[in-house]
Design an enzyme around this catalytic site. Structure first.
Site, PDB file in Angstrom:
ATOM      1  N   HIS A 144       0.820  -1.298   0.110  1.00 48.49           N
ATOM      2  CA  HIS A 144       0.029   0.024  -0.092  1.00 48.49           C
ATOM      3  C   HIS A 144       0.991   1.282  -0.187  1.00 48.49           C
ATOM      4  O   HIS A 144       0.585   2.301  -0.628  1.00 48.49           O
ATOM      5  CB  HIS A 144      -0.945  -0.012   1.120  1.00 48.49           C
ATOM      6  CG  HIS A 144      -1.572   1.314   1.583  1.00 48.49           C
ATOM      7  ND1 HIS A 144      -2.726   1.409   1.122  1.00 48.49           N
ATOM      8  CD2 HIS A 144      -1.308   2.432   2.070  1.00 48.49           C
ATOM      9  CE1 HIS A 144      -3.361   2.734   1.432  1.00 48.49           C
ATOM     10  NE2 HIS A 144      -2.354   3.434   1.802  1.00 48.49           N
ATOM     11  N   GLU A 145       1.674   1.337   0.919  1.00 48.62           N
ATOM     12  CA  GLU A 145       2.802   2.568   1.054  1.00 48.62           C
ATOM     13  C   GLU A 145       3.645   2.556  -0.359  1.00 48.62           C
ATOM     14  O   GLU A 145       3.759   3.737  -1.038  1.00 48.62           O
ATOM     15  CB  GLU A 145       3.682   2.313   2.067  1.00 48.62           C
ATOM     16  CG  GLU A 145       2.795   2.466   3.355  1.00 48.62           C
ATOM     17  CD  GLU A 145       1.894   3.556   3.772  1.00 48.62           C
ATOM     18  OE1 GLU A 145       2.094   4.284   3.131  1.00 48.62           O
ATOM     19  OE2 GLU A 145       1.050   3.079   4.223  1.00 48.62           O
ATOM     20  N   HIS A 148       1.541   4.428  -2.882  1.00 51.36           N
ATOM     21  CA  HIS A 148       1.558   5.746  -2.880  1.00 51.36           C
ATOM     22  C   HIS A 148       2.872   6.627  -3.329  1.00 51.36           C
ATOM     23  O   HIS A 148       2.803   7.407  -3.915  1.00 51.36           O
ATOM     24  CB  HIS A 148       1.518   6.138  -1.442  1.00 51.36           C
ATOM     25  CG  HIS A 148       0.428   6.147  -0.603  1.00 51.36           C
ATOM     26  ND1 HIS A 148      -1.030   6.781  -1.396  1.00 51.36           N
ATOM     27  CD2 HIS A 148      -0.256   5.584   0.602  1.00 51.36           C
ATOM     28  CE1 HIS A 148      -1.750   6.819  -0.598  1.00 51.36           C
ATOM     29  NE2 HIS A 148      -1.537   5.814   0.579  1.00 51.36           N
ATOM     30  N   GLU A 223      -6.228   6.707  -1.164  1.00 51.94           N
ATOM     31  CA  GLU A 223      -6.290   5.697  -0.105  1.00 51.94           C
ATOM     32  C   GLU A 223      -7.042   4.644  -0.845  1.00 51.94           C
ATOM     33  O   GLU A 223      -6.221   3.241  -0.692  1.00 51.94           O
ATOM     34  CB  GLU A 223      -6.901   5.922   1.184  1.00 51.94           C
ATOM     35  CG  GLU A 223      -6.158   6.999   2.301  1.00 51.94           C
ATOM     36  CD  GLU A 223      -4.708   6.498   2.310  1.00 51.94           C
ATOM     37  OE1 GLU A 223      -4.529   5.311   2.642  1.00 51.94           O
ATOM     38  OE2 GLU A 223      -3.857   7.261   2.262  1.00 51.94           O
TER      39      GLU A 223
END
Length: 305
Positions: A144-145, A148, A223
């Protein structure tokens, strides 16, 4: 499915850059309004100058500032081999350079990414996250990071936060000046000047609220996209869904949680909030949340949305 996600990613990135341009013009409009009321062009020049300077500082030094505020400590492959192994494997899959890794000495499970581009990125996780998550769950969070990082979310959100700060500074300056000083010159039409003063006061009061709502809205959209992109990297969305359940079930707050950086974390580091009748967040609470409700993210990951 993959093409749909990447198509949405491109659209959201262009929409965000368009939002940034509009936001910057909004800041200039506020500066012009204040300069008209005070009959001084220097205010507009200062407003634009502050915006440019803050953008420059945020671009080059935002990652260092965020890591310092969070109390993050840089770690090595020797001290945290599993964290490095997971991150390195995911970076190879995503085609991203290896970011610097940090650990935050906090028992609240959470994580965030920062940096101006993939070549200068950093990922920070808390000690609580490393203690509580299984390997597949930790992979979901790191993916997930990294999403980003790959989507350039961090730079975009940093610039938006900077512009929010500029608007807040301008508004605070205007309201204080209205209280402690006079406005305008003697050679202007009284009614027009009164209208401009009222507009200026309205902007001063409403612009920080509007700015924060825009910032939170951009963060919430991204998100969902990072969740989807991260799931493509791991090929196991249940890992992230399970991780979000554990993270959200932790009742404590982060010791060094900061409202300026709250939107960067994978989950809101602050707990609580007003509830609606059905038990979920109320409309007003949801409007100012830095993250979408965890329940909605988990449903999307499990295909129940």
């Amino acid at each position: 499915m993959a093409m749909d996600i990447y198509g949405q990613q491109d659209r959201n990135i262009w929409k965000t850059w368009g939002l940034m341009l509009g936001f910057f013009l909004f800041v200039i409009a506020i500066g012009w309004t204040f300069s008209w009321i005070y009959n001084s062009s220097i205010i507009l020049i200062i407003a634009v100058g502050i915006a440019l300077i803050m953008n420059w500082v945020s671009y080059w030094y935002s990652d260092k500032i965020v890591l310092k505020i969070s109390g993050a400590e840089k770690v090595s492959a020797t001290s945290h081999p599993d964290l490095f192994d997971i991150t390195e494997n995911l970076c190879i899959t995503a085609g991203l350079p290896m970011p610097k890794l940090y650990v935050i000495p906090d028992e609240a499970p959470n994580a965030f990414a920062t940096g101006r581009n993939p070549e200068h990125a950093a990922v920070a996780v808390t000690q609580g996250l490393l203690r509580r998550l299984e390997r597949a769950e930790l992979e979901g969070v790191i993916a997930h990071e990294l999403a980003h990082v790959g989507n350039r979310d961090i730079l975009v959100m940093t610039v938006v936060v900077t512009l929010v700060g500029v608007v807040t500074l301008l508004s605070d300056f205007f309201l204080r000046s209205m209280i402690f000083g006079g406005v305008g010159g003697d050679n202007r039409d009284g009614r027009l000047q009164l209208i401009m003063i009222l507009v200026g006061v309205g902007l001063a009061i409403l612009s920080p609220i509007v700015a924060m709502v825009i910032k939170f809205a951009v963060s919430r959209r991204r998100e969902f996209l990072a969740d989807a992109t991260g799931s493509l990297l791991t090929r196991y969305p249940e890992g992230l869904a399970s991780a979000l359940e554990k993270i959200s079930s932790y009742q404590g707050e982060m010791k060094r949680a900061n409202h300026a950086t709250a939107h960067l974390y994978i989950s809101n580091p602050f707990k609580g909030g007003n509830k609606s009748k059905n038990g979920g967040p109320s409309f007003l609470t949801k409007l100012f949340m830095t993250h979408p409700p965890v329940e909605e993210r988990i449903k999307a990951l499990r295909g129940k949305r």
